[in-house]
Design a protein around this motif. Structure first.
Motif, PDB file in Angstrom:
ATOM      1  N   VAL A 218      -5.713 -20.568 -49.472  1.00  0.00           N
ATOM      2  CA  VAL A 218      -6.200 -19.609 -48.470  1.00  0.00           C
ATOM      3  C   VAL A 218      -7.704 -19.413 -48.607  1.00  0.00           C
ATOM      4  O   VAL A 218      -8.451 -19.409 -47.632  1.00  0.00           O
ATOM      5  N   ILE A 219      -8.156 -19.244 -49.847  1.00  0.00           N
ATOM      6  CA  ILE A 219      -9.578 -19.003 -50.095  1.00  0.00           C
ATOM      7  C   ILE A 219     -10.414 -20.225 -49.693  1.00  0.00           C
ATOM      8  O   ILE A 219     -11.485 -20.096 -49.100  1.00  0.00           O
ATOM      9  N   LYS A 220      -9.915 -21.406 -50.006  1.00  0.00           N
ATOM     10  CA  LYS A 220     -10.665 -22.628 -49.733  1.00  0.00           C
ATOM     11  C   LYS A 220     -10.723 -22.936 -48.244  1.00  0.00           C
ATOM     12  O   LYS A 220     -11.761 -23.331 -47.711  1.00  0.00           O
ATOM     13  N   ASN A 221      -9.591 -22.771 -47.548  1.00  0.00           N
ATOM     14  CA  ASN A 221      -9.497 -23.194 -46.155  1.00  0.00           C
ATOM     15  C   ASN A 221      -9.588 -22.060 -45.150  1.00  0.00           C
ATOM     16  O   ASN A 221      -9.654 -22.298 -43.945  1.00  0.00           O
ATOM     17  N   GLY A 222      -9.572 -20.802 -45.627  1.00  0.00           N
ATOM     18  CA  GLY A 222      -9.623 -19.666 -44.719  1.00  0.00           C
ATOM     19  C   GLY A 222      -8.242 -19.294 -44.207  1.00  0.00           C
ATOM     20  O   GLY A 222      -7.287 -20.057 -44.314  1.00  0.00           O
ATOM     21  N   ILE A 223      -8.123 -18.085 -43.667  1.00  0.00           N
ATOM     22  CA  ILE A 223      -6.847 -17.573 -43.173  1.00  0.00           C
ATOM     23  C   ILE A 223      -6.873 -17.563 -41.653  1.00  0.00           C
ATOM     24  O   ILE A 223      -7.675 -16.849 -41.048  1.00  0.00           O
ATOM     25  N   SER A 266     -16.490 -14.114 -42.661  1.00  0.00           N
ATOM     26  CA  SER A 266     -16.114 -13.804 -44.037  1.00  0.00           C
ATOM     27  C   SER A 266     -15.914 -12.304 -44.168  1.00  0.00           C
ATOM     28  O   SER A 266     -16.781 -11.520 -43.799  1.00  0.00           O
ATOM     29  N   ILE A 267     -14.746 -11.913 -44.693  1.00  0.00           N
ATOM     30  CA  ILE A 267     -14.447 -10.508 -44.960  1.00  0.00           C
ATOM     31  C   ILE A 267     -14.123 -10.379 -46.436  1.00  0.00           C
ATOM     32  O   ILE A 267     -13.166 -10.992 -46.923  1.00  0.00           O
ATOM     33  N   GLY A 268     -14.913  -9.612 -47.146  1.00  0.00           N
ATOM     34  CA  GLY A 268     -14.674  -9.452 -48.580  1.00  0.00           C
ATOM     35  C   GLY A 268     -14.737 -10.760 -49.337  1.00  0.00           C
ATOM     36  O   GLY A 268     -14.048 -10.947 -50.345  1.00  0.00           O
ATOM     37  N   GLY A 269     -15.569 -11.693 -48.871  1.00  0.00           N
ATOM     38  CA  GLY A 269     -15.705 -12.980 -49.542  1.00  0.00           C
ATOM     39  C   GLY A 269     -14.655 -13.996 -49.155  1.00  0.00           C
ATOM     40  O   GLY A 269     -14.689 -15.136 -49.613  1.00  0.00           O
ATOM     41  N   ILE A 270     -13.698 -13.629 -48.296  1.00  0.00           N
ATOM     42  CA  ILE A 270     -12.637 -14.530 -47.860  1.00  0.00           C
ATOM     43  C   ILE A 270     -12.885 -14.944 -46.411  1.00  0.00           C
ATOM     44  O   ILE A 270     -13.225 -14.111 -45.575  1.00  0.00           O
TER      45      ILE A 270
END
Length: 463
Positions: A218-223, A266-270
């Motif tokens: 999730v972190i690498k590819n985004g949500i 990016s929200i909260g680094g994610i």
């Protein structure tokens, strides 16, 4: 795989800029550069300069001066690749870049392949394979979280954890193999109690790393987040409010959005990838129908669904809306669903209180005025388990690593079962060797040319 020649490539992004960096690596890098570098000090030669020094001068082709440059020297083994490395900082004109690169290509250098500098660093023991892969992840990182994970892996956090487990397992494997040499004498060199404790610890660590992949991916590819709802409830306005720009067309005409619109923030680094979809409704318009079909496809692909209603509808159609909400929940039971009443700026305080009492899990928002937008962002970040990230734990983001860890866990579980059943050492040794093989695949103790080719083909040329 030829790795003993001298390679050259542009290390900075292609195109014009203030400066560009051209990198050479190989046994003749310093000697070749010396032929075409003329220092501002006429007596200076690169051949007798110290490592990690910078020199001002000109790149010349015969009597023609190509550019004034700064040239950096990194001598083996204290360089990125473990070989002699030259980095030339020149002016960022594409013409100048190509003139310098072509000059070196005509005089003993070869154009570097994708990722070849990092490949040489791996082959020369400067990086293990998981650290080399982290270099590509670091270059591709586009938010704080993916950057943090790539930096941790590049520093060896993941590989050192794997290497430690592999070393301990190998020590026990050696003792069990030794037992096989003395099988007729019925002796045990490996303490079975300590061995069981090690196996339990390895299983615990492997399960933690495997479980971390869902967060890491999730972190690498985004949500992906699908914003859905009926036409003209404010989906495009919400997307614009989240992105803080006019990304989607907004109008009072129902059905304005006929295709999906995507953008990422990016929200909260994610990283979150928001998808503004066509309004869901019965329609005879062929184009709009295609857009609605795509909406359901995007909902299937999304990890979070944001379902938008107009707050005014709740005053007169609350029962219908409850049915619509249940339909979405039943169709996508595994997906987090955020139900939003938009346009709350059009309701009175009493109407808002009634709305909150009838729909307890609803999020109140006005995309037009910005009320509730920040709270929505906090709600979305709550769907991501960032505890491991905050605690600086190792997080797996690479599919290849995940596959190797999963296979290692299968083999270690067989070893545990063998211990519990009292199997002979020769049978357990087979499973231990396989587990060690999969550990080695991660850090690069075990590789093939095909594997390295697949990994480094995804790098940029100058890295």
């Amino acid at each position: 795989m030829v790795t003993n020649d001298t390679i050259v490539a542009l290390a900075t992004a292609s195109g014009s800029g203030a400066i560009a960096v051209i990198r050479l690596s190989g046994k003749d890098a310093i000697e070749i550069s010396n032929q075409f570098f003329k220092s501002v000090r006429p007596s200076k030669t690169l051949l007798n300069q110290k490592t990690h020094t910078i020199h001002l001068g000109h790149i010349v082709d015969g009597y023609r001066v190509v550019d004034e440059v700064l040239l950096s020297i990194f001598k083996n083994p204290n360089s990125y690749t473990g070989e002699d490395v030259i980095e030339i900082s020149c002016h960022g004109s594409t013409y100048i870049q190509q003139e310098i690169i072509q000059l070196f290509l005509r005089n003993g250098c070869r154009m570097a392949n994708a990722g070849e500098f990092t490949l040489r660093a791996f082959l020369n023991g400067k990086l293990d394979l998981s650290q080399a892969e982290a270099v590509a992840d670091l270059i591709a990182s586009d938010n704080a979280a993916s950057h943090q994970i790539a930096m941790q892996q590049m520093r060896g956090g993941f590989s050192s954890e794997i290497a430690k487990l592999r070393e301990e397992l190998m020590n026990f494997a050696s003792l069990i193999e030794l037992e096989l040499d003395f099988s007729e004498e019925d002796v045990e060199f490996a303490d079975r109690t300590q061995f069981k404790e090690l196996i339990d610890r390895i299983i615990f660590v492997l399960k933690r790393l495997i479980d971390s992949f869902s967060v890491g991916n999730v972190i690498k590819n985004g949500i992906p987040v699908a914003i859905v709802g009926e036409p003209n409830v404010g989906k495009s306005t919400l997307l614009n409010a989240l992105l803080n720009e006019e990304r989607a067309i907004v109008s009072d005409i129902a059905g304005t959005t006929r295709d999906t619109i995507e953008d990422e923030i990016s929200i909260g680094g994610i990283g979150f990838r928001f998808i503004d979809t066509a309004g869901i409704r019965e329609t005879e318009d062929v184009v709009e129908s295609i857009g609605i079909k795509k909406t359901f496809e995007k909902m299937e692909q999304a990890q979070v669904v944001v379902l938008l209603f107009s707050a005014e509808e709740f005053k007169t159609e609350s029962q219908r809306l409850k049915i619509e909400i249940e339909k979405i929940k039943n169709r996508f039971p595994q997906k987090p669903l955020v139900i939003i009443a938009n346009k709350i700026d059009k309701l009175s305080d009493d109407e808002l209180n009634n709305l909150k009492s009838e729909f307890e899990d609803i999020h109140l928002l006005s995309a037009k005025t910005g009320i509730g937008v920040e709270e929505l962002k906090e709600k979305l970040i709550g769907f991501v388990n960032t505890g491991s990230l905050r605690n600086n734990e190792t997080i797996v983001t690479n599919t290849r690593h995940y596959d190797a860890l999963f296979k290692a866990l299968e083999e270690i579980s067989k070893v545990k079962s063998g211990l519990e059943m009292g199997l002979s050492g020769d049978l357990m040794a087979i499973d231990i060797r396989q587990a060690l093989f999969h550990f080695g695949e991660i850090t690069g103790e075990i590789t093939t040319d095909d594997l390295l080719g697949n990994i480094f083909a995804n790098f940029c040329i100058g890295k």
